[in-house]
Design a protein around this motif. Sequence first.
Motif, PDB file in Angstrom:
ATOM      1  N   LYS A  39       0.983  -1.383  -0.027  1.00 11.71           N
ATOM      2  CA  LYS A  39       0.129   0.191   0.118  1.00 11.71           C
ATOM      3  C   LYS A  39       0.818   1.165   0.042  1.00 11.71           C
ATOM      4  O   LYS A  39       0.382   2.334  -0.342  1.00 11.71           O
ATOM      5  CB  LYS A  39      -0.857  -0.228   1.258  1.00 11.71           C
ATOM      6  N   ASP A  40       2.094   1.104   0.293  1.00 11.65           N
ATOM      7  CA  ASP A  40       3.140   2.230   0.367  1.00 11.65           C
ATOM      8  C   ASP A  40       4.068   2.369  -0.708  1.00 11.65           C
ATOM      9  O   ASP A  40       4.552   3.649  -0.990  1.00 11.65           O
ATOM     10  CB  ASP A  40       3.866   2.114   1.761  1.00 11.65           C
ATOM     11  N   SER A  41       4.449   1.374  -1.491  1.00 17.39           N
ATOM     12  CA  SER A  41       5.635   1.277  -2.432  1.00 17.39           C
ATOM     13  C   SER A  41       5.257   0.147  -3.460  1.00 17.39           C
ATOM     14  O   SER A  41       4.628  -0.908  -3.297  1.00 17.39           O
ATOM     15  CB  SER A  41       6.895   1.530  -1.780  1.00 17.39           C
ATOM     16  N   ILE A  42       5.955   0.409  -4.670  1.00 18.32           N
ATOM     17  CA  ILE A  42       6.159  -0.825  -5.525  1.00 18.32           C
ATOM     18  C   ILE A  42       7.695  -0.790  -6.081  1.00 18.32           C
ATOM     19  O   ILE A  42       8.094   0.184  -6.526  1.00 18.32           O
ATOM     20  CB  ILE A  42       5.237  -0.483  -6.759  1.00 18.32           C
ATOM     21  N   SER A  43       8.211  -1.957  -5.787  1.00 15.07           N
ATOM     22  CA  SER A  43       9.646  -2.095  -5.846  1.00 15.07           C
ATOM     23  C   SER A  43       9.947  -3.162  -7.194  1.00 15.07           C
ATOM     24  O   SER A  43       9.268  -4.069  -7.236  1.00 15.07           O
ATOM     25  CB  SER A  43      10.599  -2.469  -4.484  1.00 15.07           C
ATOM     26  N   PHE A  44      11.143  -2.804  -7.842  1.00 18.13           N
ATOM     27  CA  PHE A  44      11.323  -3.930  -8.883  1.00 18.13           C
ATOM     28  C   PHE A  44      12.743  -4.431  -8.701  1.00 18.13           C
ATOM     29  O   PHE A  44      13.619  -3.809  -8.300  1.00 18.13           O
ATOM     30  CB  PHE A  44      11.130  -3.045 -10.439  1.00 18.13           C
ATOM     31  N   TYR A  45      12.815  -5.840  -9.130  1.00 18.75           N
ATOM     32  CA  TYR A  45      14.007  -6.576  -8.878  1.00 18.75           C
ATOM     33  C   TYR A  45      14.178  -7.292 -10.377  1.00 18.75           C
ATOM     34  O   TYR A  45      13.497  -7.577 -10.890  1.00 18.75           O
ATOM     35  CB  TYR A  45      14.074  -7.445  -7.705  1.00 18.75           C
ATOM     36  N   ILE A  46      15.694  -7.412 -10.406  1.00 17.60           N
ATOM     37  CA  ILE A  46      16.133  -8.210 -11.658  1.00 17.60           C
ATOM     38  C   ILE A  46      17.236  -9.192 -10.798  1.00 17.60           C
ATOM     39  O   ILE A  46      18.074  -8.837 -10.398  1.00 17.60           O
ATOM     40  CB  ILE A  46      16.743  -7.362 -12.754  1.00 17.60           C
ATOM     41  N   ASP A  47      16.936 -10.222 -10.932  1.00 16.62           N
ATOM     42  CA  ASP A  47      17.792 -11.278 -10.536  1.00 16.62           C
ATOM     43  C   ASP A  47      18.012 -10.853  -8.957  1.00 16.62           C
ATOM     44  O   ASP A  47      19.134 -10.994  -8.517  1.00 16.62           O
ATOM     45  CB  ASP A  47      19.030 -11.540 -11.270  1.00 16.62           C
ATOM     46  N   ASP A  48      16.852 -10.479  -8.314  1.00 17.23           N
ATOM     47  CA  ASP A  48      16.918 -10.351  -6.850  1.00 17.23           C
ATOM     48  C   ASP A  48      17.625  -8.976  -6.593  1.00 17.23           C
ATOM     49  O   ASP A  48      17.934  -8.700  -5.252  1.00 17.23           O
ATOM     50  CB  ASP A  48      17.306 -11.717  -6.020  1.00 17.23           C
TER      51      ASP A  48
END
Length: 253
Positions: A186-195
Amino acid sequence: MKKLCYIVFSISILASGQETNPVIFEEHFNGTQLNESYWNYELGDGCPKLCGWGNNERQLYTKENVTVNNGFLTITATKNDAKYQSGRITTKRKVEFQYGTIEVRAKLPIGKGLWPAIWMLGNDIDTNTWPACGEIDIMEYVGKKPHEIHTTLHTPDSFGNSKNTKITTNKDIEQGFHNYKTSWSKDSISFYIDDQLVYTFSPEIKNERTWPFNKPFYIILNMAIGGNFGGPEVDDSIFPKEFIIDYVKVYKE
């Protein structure tokens, strides 16, 4: 060993007894056909309502360009005479979730004009049209710009512009399979590539213009050809090309 494909609504327990986040959807593409309990085919060229799928894309989406075999989903881009074909599937009305982590392991195709993507749309898109519905682009790749992965959020505040975005350069991204993951709260959206964390979106002011991400979303897997982002030039010598997905997992927040 055969892969398993199932939806789970209970909490997973490690051997040590420690709890992990519940798995609410897990798809390993067993069998020899798409499981339509989870997935829908989107077909055609978007006409008459959204010709070129809103981006001047060249392809016609067909069922035949989506195959399941040996535990993999393969979306194949082809060209026959003057006609480009590819595939697009969604979980709309079947697998939708609000908040959580989605992880997809995939292998990218190479070639100018290709535009494979892993993304999500708000489930109210039919009545709350884009971009008001919100869009979460977990992974976009365009063959004209090798080694670059785009992670982007589309909102009413950024209409027509990719200002909430990050381009990550990885010289090995076209080699083998890689994991693309998005954690959404509800606070943020984070993106990861190979963790590896590559981008976090968390506007200070969250309202209907900056944060249309407080409702269920559904998953889309596709490979476009050409278009405003993937094109305009397409190298016709590259076809056929395959976008291969190993698995899709969704964990509850």
